[in-house]
Design a protein around this motif. Structure first.
Motif, PDB file in Angstrom:
ATOM      1  N   PHE A   1     -19.532 -66.305 -25.756  1.00 52.06           N
ATOM      2  CA  PHE A   1     -20.760 -67.037 -26.032  1.00 52.06           C
ATOM      3  C   PHE A   1     -21.889 -66.121 -26.497  1.00 52.06           C
ATOM      4  CE2 PHE A   1     -24.872 -68.534 -24.260  1.00 52.06           C
ATOM      5  CZ  PHE A   1     -25.081 -69.603 -25.120  1.00 52.06           C
ATOM      6  N   PHE A   2     -22.058 -64.981 -25.876  1.00 53.20           N
ATOM      7  CA  PHE A   2     -23.173 -64.086 -26.209  1.00 53.20           C
ATOM      8  C   PHE A   2     -22.866 -63.187 -27.415  1.00 53.20           C
ATOM      9  CE2 PHE A   2     -24.248 -65.135 -21.816  1.00 53.20           C
ATOM     10  CZ  PHE A   2     -25.605 -65.413 -21.941  1.00 53.20           C
ATOM     11  N   HIS A   3     -21.718 -63.388 -28.063  1.00 56.42           N
ATOM     12  CA  HIS A   3     -21.337 -62.509 -29.166  1.00 56.42           C
ATOM     13  C   HIS A   3     -21.111 -63.241 -30.490  1.00 56.42           C
ATOM     14  CE1 HIS A   3     -20.826 -59.318 -26.205  1.00 56.42           C
ATOM     15  NE2 HIS A   3     -20.080 -60.144 -25.494  1.00 56.42           N
ATOM     16  N   HIS A   4     -21.175 -64.570 -30.519  1.00 58.39           N
ATOM     17  CA  HIS A   4     -20.963 -65.279 -31.779  1.00 58.39           C
ATOM     18  C   HIS A   4     -22.269 -65.937 -32.230  1.00 58.39           C
ATOM     19  CE1 HIS A   4     -21.005 -69.148 -29.730  1.00 58.39           C
ATOM     20  NE2 HIS A   4     -20.003 -68.779 -28.935  1.00 58.39           N
ATOM     21  N   PHE A   5     -22.248 -66.487 -33.434  1.00 61.25           N
ATOM     22  CA  PHE A   5     -23.454 -67.049 -34.043  1.00 61.25           C
ATOM     23  C   PHE A   5     -23.501 -68.573 -33.947  1.00 61.25           C
ATOM     24  CE2 PHE A   5     -20.144 -66.327 -37.159  1.00 61.25           C
ATOM     25  CZ  PHE A   5     -20.007 -67.562 -37.782  1.00 61.25           C
ATOM     26  N   GLY A   6     -22.770 -69.135 -33.021  1.00 61.90           N
ATOM     27  CA  GLY A   6     -22.720 -70.580 -32.845  1.00 61.90           C
ATOM     28  C   GLY A   6     -21.342 -71.141 -33.076  1.00 61.90           C
ATOM     29  N   ILE A   7     -20.570 -70.483 -33.960  1.00 57.46           N
ATOM     30  CA  ILE A   7     -19.184 -70.851 -34.211  1.00 57.46           C
ATOM     31  C   ILE A   7     -18.331 -69.627 -33.910  1.00 57.46           C
ATOM     32  CG2 ILE A   7     -17.506 -71.641 -35.912  1.00 57.46           C
ATOM     33  CD1 ILE A   7     -19.809 -72.953 -37.418  1.00 57.46           C
ATOM     34  N   ASP A   8     -17.457 -69.728 -32.942  1.00 59.22           N
ATOM     35  CA  ASP A   8     -16.625 -68.599 -32.539  1.00 59.22           C
ATOM     36  C   ASP A   8     -15.377 -68.559 -33.414  1.00 59.22           C
ATOM     37  OD1 ASP A   8     -15.374 -66.547 -31.300  1.00 59.22           O
ATOM     38  OD2 ASP A   8     -15.079 -67.543 -29.374  1.00 59.22           O
TER      39      ASP A   8
ATOM     40  N   ALA B   1     -24.619 -76.690 -34.635  1.00 59.47           N
ATOM     41  CA  ALA B   1     -24.486 -75.483 -33.823  1.00 59.47           C
ATOM     42  C   ALA B   1     -25.244 -74.315 -34.459  1.00 59.47           C
ATOM     43  CB  ALA B   1     -23.008 -75.135 -33.642  1.00 59.47           C
ATOM     44  N   LEU B   2     -25.098 -74.167 -35.773  1.00 57.01           N
ATOM     45  CA  LEU B   2     -25.849 -73.118 -36.469  1.00 57.01           C
ATOM     46  C   LEU B   2     -27.351 -73.355 -36.352  1.00 57.01           C
ATOM     47  CD1 LEU B   2     -23.674 -72.820 -39.708  1.00 57.01           C
ATOM     48  CD2 LEU B   2     -23.656 -71.297 -37.726  1.00 57.01           C
TER      49      LEU B   2
ATOM     50  N   ASN C   1     -32.729 -71.867 -33.742  1.00 57.17           N
ATOM     51  CA  ASN C   1     -33.963 -72.382 -33.154  1.00 57.17           C
ATOM     52  C   ASN C   1     -34.103 -72.114 -31.656  1.00 57.17           C
ATOM     53  OD1 ASN C   1     -35.529 -74.330 -35.217  1.00 57.17           O
ATOM     54  ND2 ASN C   1     -33.333 -74.448 -35.629  1.00 57.17           N
ATOM     55  N   LEU C   2     -33.008 -71.750 -30.990  1.00 53.55           N
ATOM     56  CA  LEU C   2     -33.060 -71.500 -29.547  1.00 53.55           C
ATOM     57  C   LEU C   2     -32.434 -70.154 -29.231  1.00 53.55           C
ATOM     58  CD1 LEU C   2     -31.876 -74.989 -28.178  1.00 53.55           C
ATOM     59  CD2 LEU C   2     -34.230 -74.191 -28.443  1.00 53.55           C
ATOM     60  N   SER C   3     -32.852 -69.610 -28.115  1.00 52.44           N
ATOM     61  CA  SER C   3     -32.219 -68.377 -27.640  1.00 52.44           C
ATOM     62  C   SER C   3     -30.913 -68.730 -26.937  1.00 52.44           C
ATOM     63  CB  SER C   3     -33.146 -67.646 -26.673  1.00 52.44           C
ATOM     64  OG  SER C   3     -33.316 -68.407 -25.482  1.00 52.44           O
TER      65      SER C   3
ATOM     66  N   ARG D   1     -30.037 -68.041 -23.918  1.00 47.90           N
ATOM     67  CA  ARG D   1     -30.312 -68.516 -22.566  1.00 47.90           C
ATOM     68  C   ARG D   1     -30.760 -69.983 -22.583  1.00 47.90           C
ATOM     69  NH1 ARG D   1     -30.679 -64.968 -18.515  1.00 47.90           N
ATOM     70  NH2 ARG D   1     -32.230 -66.241 -17.423  1.00 47.90           N
ATOM     71  N   GLU D   2     -31.548 -70.342 -23.588  1.00 41.59           N
ATOM     72  CA  GLU D   2     -31.984 -71.742 -23.694  1.00 41.59           C
ATOM     73  C   GLU D   2     -30.804 -72.659 -23.992  1.00 41.59           C
ATOM     74  OE1 GLU D   2     -36.575 -71.541 -25.304  1.00 41.59           O
ATOM     75  OE2 GLU D   2     -34.953 -71.144 -26.728  1.00 41.59           O
ATOM     76  N   ILE D   3     -29.889 -72.199 -24.849  1.00 37.59           N
ATOM     77  CA  ILE D   3     -28.702 -72.991 -25.158  1.00 37.59           C
ATOM     78  C   ILE D   3     -27.849 -73.154 -23.907  1.00 37.59           C
ATOM     79  CG2 ILE D   3     -26.545 -72.992 -26.461  1.00 37.59           C
ATOM     80  CD1 ILE D   3     -28.058 -71.637 -28.741  1.00 37.59           C
ATOM     81  N   LEU D   4     -27.663 -72.088 -23.167  1.00 40.53           N
ATOM     82  CA  LEU D   4     -26.858 -72.144 -21.949  1.00 40.53           C
ATOM     83  C   LEU D   4     -27.476 -73.091 -20.925  1.00 40.53           C
ATOM     84  CD1 LEU D   4     -24.494 -71.151 -20.258  1.00 40.53           C
ATOM     85  CD2 LEU D   4     -25.890 -69.172 -19.577  1.00 40.53           C
ATOM     86  N   LYS D   5     -28.797 -73.047 -20.767  1.00 41.82           N
ATOM     87  CA  LYS D   5     -29.476 -73.926 -19.808  1.00 41.82           C
ATOM     88  C   LYS D   5     -29.324 -75.398 -20.210  1.00 41.82           C
ATOM     89  CE  LYS D   5     -32.429 -75.011 -16.476  1.00 41.82           C
ATOM     90  NZ  LYS D   5     -32.593 -76.441 -16.684  1.00 41.82           N
ATOM     91  N   LEU D   6     -29.506 -75.681 -21.497  1.00 38.11           N
ATOM     92  CA  LEU D   6     -29.349 -77.060 -21.955  1.00 38.11           C
ATOM     93  C   LEU D   6     -27.921 -77.551 -21.750  1.00 38.11           C
ATOM     94  CD1 LEU D   6     -31.407 -77.427 -25.266  1.00 38.11           C
ATOM     95  CD2 LEU D   6     -31.623 -78.802 -23.194  1.00 38.11           C
ATOM     96  N   TYR D   7     -26.958 -76.685 -21.982  1.00 39.09           N
ATOM     97  CA  TYR D   7     -25.564 -77.081 -21.806  1.00 39.09           C
ATOM     98  C   TYR D   7     -25.278 -77.409 -20.345  1.00 39.09           C
ATOM     99  CZ  TYR D   7     -20.477 -76.905 -21.725  1.00 39.09           C
ATOM    100  OH  TYR D   7     -19.159 -77.214 -21.545  1.00 39.09           O
ATOM    101  N   LEU D   8     -25.722 -76.571 -19.448  1.00 39.78           N
ATOM    102  CA  LEU D   8     -25.486 -76.807 -18.022  1.00 39.78           C
ATOM    103  C   LEU D   8     -26.218 -78.045 -17.520  1.00 39.78           C
ATOM    104  CD1 LEU D   8     -25.708 -73.139 -16.647  1.00 39.78           C
ATOM    105  CD2 LEU D   8     -23.647 -74.509 -17.054  1.00 39.78           C
ATOM    106  N   ASP D   9     -27.275 -78.433 -18.205  1.00 42.87           N
ATOM    107  CA  ASP D   9     -28.038 -79.617 -17.794  1.00 42.87           C
ATOM    108  C   ASP D   9     -27.495 -80.907 -18.400  1.00 42.87           C
ATOM    109  OD1 ASP D   9     -29.777 -78.226 -16.192  1.00 42.87           O
ATOM    110  OD2 ASP D   9     -31.317 -78.011 -17.737  1.00 42.87           O
TER     111      ASP D   9
END
Length: 741
Positions: free
Chosen positions: A158-165, A215-216, A221-223, A225-233
């Motif tokens: 997750f922390f190494h790709h640009f939205g598409i792995d 996803a791109l 538009n988000l960091s 950490r923000e993407i991870l928080k939204l996903y968990l929510d």
């Protein structure tokens, strides 16, 4: 020489002289056209020559770059690749246009669904509807092992790709090919979030393209950490819950901050298939999936085998939800009403996480459920009836105190109290009579009970007999059929329909000859509201289950006492008093005798439809108005069940409980004192003084029916004018319509 061509004198004819250099007539115009044509031809020739020369020069220049052999093949492939790539890009942009439009929403971070916690009128929680969502926990306070479990299972890179792995997608494709089935998903965590926020779960190429573009867009538009928080929510976790915080409360009854490693692994296992691995549905499958998540954490290098061994040996235990009991039909109704309020009051839609205090009385709700179930359990087989419904409403405010939409919500979520359209039978007749009272008639008015024929249609009374001239009070008390038909002929059926709608009937009422006898379709809730106009003294009663709404910050955004409109008067108070007097007589001396409540003045009307498909009792006191319906979902006939039997008895059981320990309010226009309680106590209820009222035994019902039949026979001979206990059975024991076309 032709003599005819020479002049008479023999000289040659003179020829007209033209000046030298003058063009013939019309010559200038022709010369101009020839010049223009020559110029166009010359210009086209020069243009063609120039283009030919340019092409030859360009071709000669390109010959300098001519390649042969393998180089030529590579160049051709590259050229075709660029061409098809551009075409594919145009196609993808076209397909992704819808996804690009979705990002224009200013509130895309918020959910479009409500997350509602419902409370009863006393403030105690009774259930949830919508999504169970709690996004108030910061990412920093979510346990580290829960985040690692989610990343190890869903997106290790997750922390190494640009939205598409790309690497993960290729690896998943190879695993799926090797297994010849789908064993791994190729979507990154960002792509899953894009689907959760903007798209649906449909499996189409268009959705996958939109998902990739979104996803791109999220990554730009988000960091992370923000993407991870939204996903968990926002990820769906089963059981109606969205996000790990809400799932923690639902499955383990604890704050997400307090989750153990085994519980975190079980939650992380839900991302893949929440309905399949939900622990409250299939605990063994949930534990097996949690064990896979622990293995993923070790393989990803997030934890060692020694760190997860304790979680493997002590798997998580979910809260047992099998015994949860909640007023589900009422909650469905309240949730739908909340959505309507949100459209009416935009402030409700600004915050989707709401707490709603409802009007539900939990004790009265339990009694209503118990009364319906006890009636069906004891008498259902005898009368061949399978379903029942009831609503109880407070006349002054329209607050719904209880609602039962069927005998078993688990079997059928269909709310028969709100959504079922059934014929009301004789319980519709009060709409005819109140219309008559508003147009010059009174309870003392006399109308002949005699055969009537309307275009070949002849309504008949229950006993196939007629009383002759009777007062309207006696006619409604005994549920005579011919009288409301005569009234409708005199008044106009459109006036009856207009009054019924004004009182609270919302369904379509077709204007037919049989309309006065209840050959229309209404709902239980609408009938309750309409009779509430009698109980309120002529004011319209609008049912509502919602008293107060608070947002996620605890601020009150809606309050019934503040936002409720002033009640509308639908008929004068004196007309309501006249109707109340008549309907009280129906309970005390007419078809609704089994609905009498000890010590309480009650009014109401029974209703039984043709072929005994529906049975009703709709009644009210100074405190409550309630409607009870029994019937079958497939419209099959019952075993001669009437509104004066099971519905009236069930209504009595509910109302007796409802009036215990409360201040009795007077019924508008009814001055008579309540009947002494000891005069109405039957059987083993005598002297008990407390406890839940019981339903009469089958043997007692049979004996009372025989006594009532004999009293009716005596009354037929005596022809009592006031509709007393000796009334004519032929006038309609319960107003069952016998209609011949």
């Amino acid at each position: 020489m032709n003599k005819g061509s020479s002049p008479p004198d023999g000289t040659a004819p003179e020829t007209p002289k033209t000046p030298v250099g003058t063009p013939p007539k019309g010559g200038r115009f022709k010369a101009g056209l020839l010049s223009a044509d020559a110029w166009v031809d010359t210009a086209l020739w020069r243009l063609a020559s120039g283009l030919r020369h340019a092409i030859e020069s360009y071709s000669a220049w390109l010959r300098r770059f001519r390649v042969r052999g393998a180089g030529r093949v590579a160049a051709e492939l590259a050229s075709d690749g660029v061409t098809f790539g551009l075409l594919g890009l145009v196609l993808m942009l076209t397909l992704a246009q819808d996804a690009i439009d979705k990002t224009a929403r200013a509130d895309w971070r918020t959910t479009e669904d409500f997350s509602v916690a419902f409370l009863d009128r006393f403030g105690n929680e009774i259930g949830h509807r919508g999504i169970l969502l709690n996004d108030t926990v910061p990412l920093e306070e979510i346990p580290d092992h829960l985040i690692k479990a989610a990343l190890a299972t869903e997106d290790r890179r997750f922390f190494h790709h640009f939205g598409i792995d790309v690497v993960g997608t290729f690896r998943a494709m190879m695993e799926n090919v090797r297994a010849r089935t789908v064993v791994q998903g190729g979507s990154s965590l960002t792509q899953q979030l894009a689907k959760n926020l903007f798209l649906t779960n449909e499996r189409t190429l268009e959705r996958k393209i939109n998902e990739a573009f979104l996803a791109l867009w999220l990554e730009m538009n988000l960091s992370k950490r923000e993407i991870l928080k939204l996903y968990l929510d926002r990820a769906y976790m089963g059981g109606g819950t969205f996000g790990v915080a809400a799932a923690s409360e639902f499955y383990f009854a604890k704050n997400v901050r307090e989750l153990s490693l085994s519980e975190a692994a079980m939650l992380a296992g839900l991302f893949k298939a929440p309905s399949k691995y939900a622990p409250h549905i299939n605990l063994p499958a949930a534990r097996a999936r949690a064990n896979e998540v622990l293995t993923n954490m070790v393989q990803a290098g997030f934890m060692t085998e020694g760190q997860v061994i304790g979680a493997r040996r002590n798997p998580a235990v979910a809260v047992d939800r099998s015994r949860d009991r909640s007023p589900d039909h009422f909650l469905d109704y309240a949730f739908d009403r909340l959505k309507e309020l949100a459209r009416e009051y935009p402030a409700l839609a600004n915050d989707r996480i709401l707490t709603v205090r409802t009007s539900l009385d939990p004790g009265l709700q339990r009694q209503a459920e118990r009364a319906i179930l006890d009636t069906l359990r004891q008498q259902g087989n005898r009368y061949r009836v399978g379903e029942g419904a009831v609503t109880v409403v407070v006349p002054e405010t329209g607050a719904v105190r209880a609602m039962v939409g069927g005998k078993d919500y688990g079997t059928s979520q269909f709310n028969r109290a709100v959504d079922a359209l059934r014929q009301p039978g004789s319980s519709f007749k009060p709409f005819v009579y109140i219309t008559a009272f508003m147009n010059g008639y009174s309870p003392r008015s006399v109308v002949p009970d005699a055969p009537i024929n309307i275009g070949g249609w002849s309504p008949r009374n229950y006993g196939r007999s007629y009383r002759g001239p009777v007062t309207l009070k006696l006619a409604l008390t005994k549920s005579i059929n011919t009288i409301p038909v005569r009234l409708s002929q005199a008044l106009g059926r459109d006036k009856i329909v207009e009054n019924a709608h004004a009182m609270g009937i919302n369904s379509e009422l077709k204007i037919t000859r049989a309309l006065p006898l209840g050959v229309a379709e209404v709902t239980v809730l609408d009938m309750t509201a309409a009779y509430g106009s009698f109980a309120s003294g002529g004011l319209k009663v609008v049912p509502t289950p919602i008293l107060e709404v608070k947002n996620s910050q605890g601020e009150t955004v809606y309050e019934l006492s503040r936002h409720r409109r002033a009640p509308e008067r639908v008929f004068p108070a004196e007309k309501a008093a006249e109707m109340n007097d008549v309907l009280v007589n129906v309970v005390e001396a007419g078809t609704g005798r089994r609905a009498r409540v000890p010590g309480v003045t009650a009014a109401g009307k029974t209703g039984t439809t043709q072929a005994y498909r529906d049975a009703w009792f709709v009644g009210y006191t100074g405190n409550y108005v309630a409607a009870v319906w029994f019937g079958n979902d497939d419209f099959s006939t019952t075993a001669r069940m009437t509104g004066g039997s099971l519905p009236a008895m069930t209504w009595q059981a509910i109302m007796e409980y409802a009036h215990k320990g409360v201040e009795l309010k007077p019924m508008p226009g009814v001055d008579r004192p309540p009947q002494p309680a000891e005069a109405l106590v039957v059987g083993d209820e005598a002297g008990s003084g407390a406890g839940r009222p019981r339903l009469l035994r089958e043997q007692s019902i049979t004996v009372l029916e025989e006594i009532g039949a004999r009293l009716d026979a005596i009354g037929k001979r005596a022809d009592l004018p006031d509709g007393g206990p000796g009334g004519n059975r032929g006038s309609g024991q319960d107003g069952v319509e016998s209609i011949t076309q």
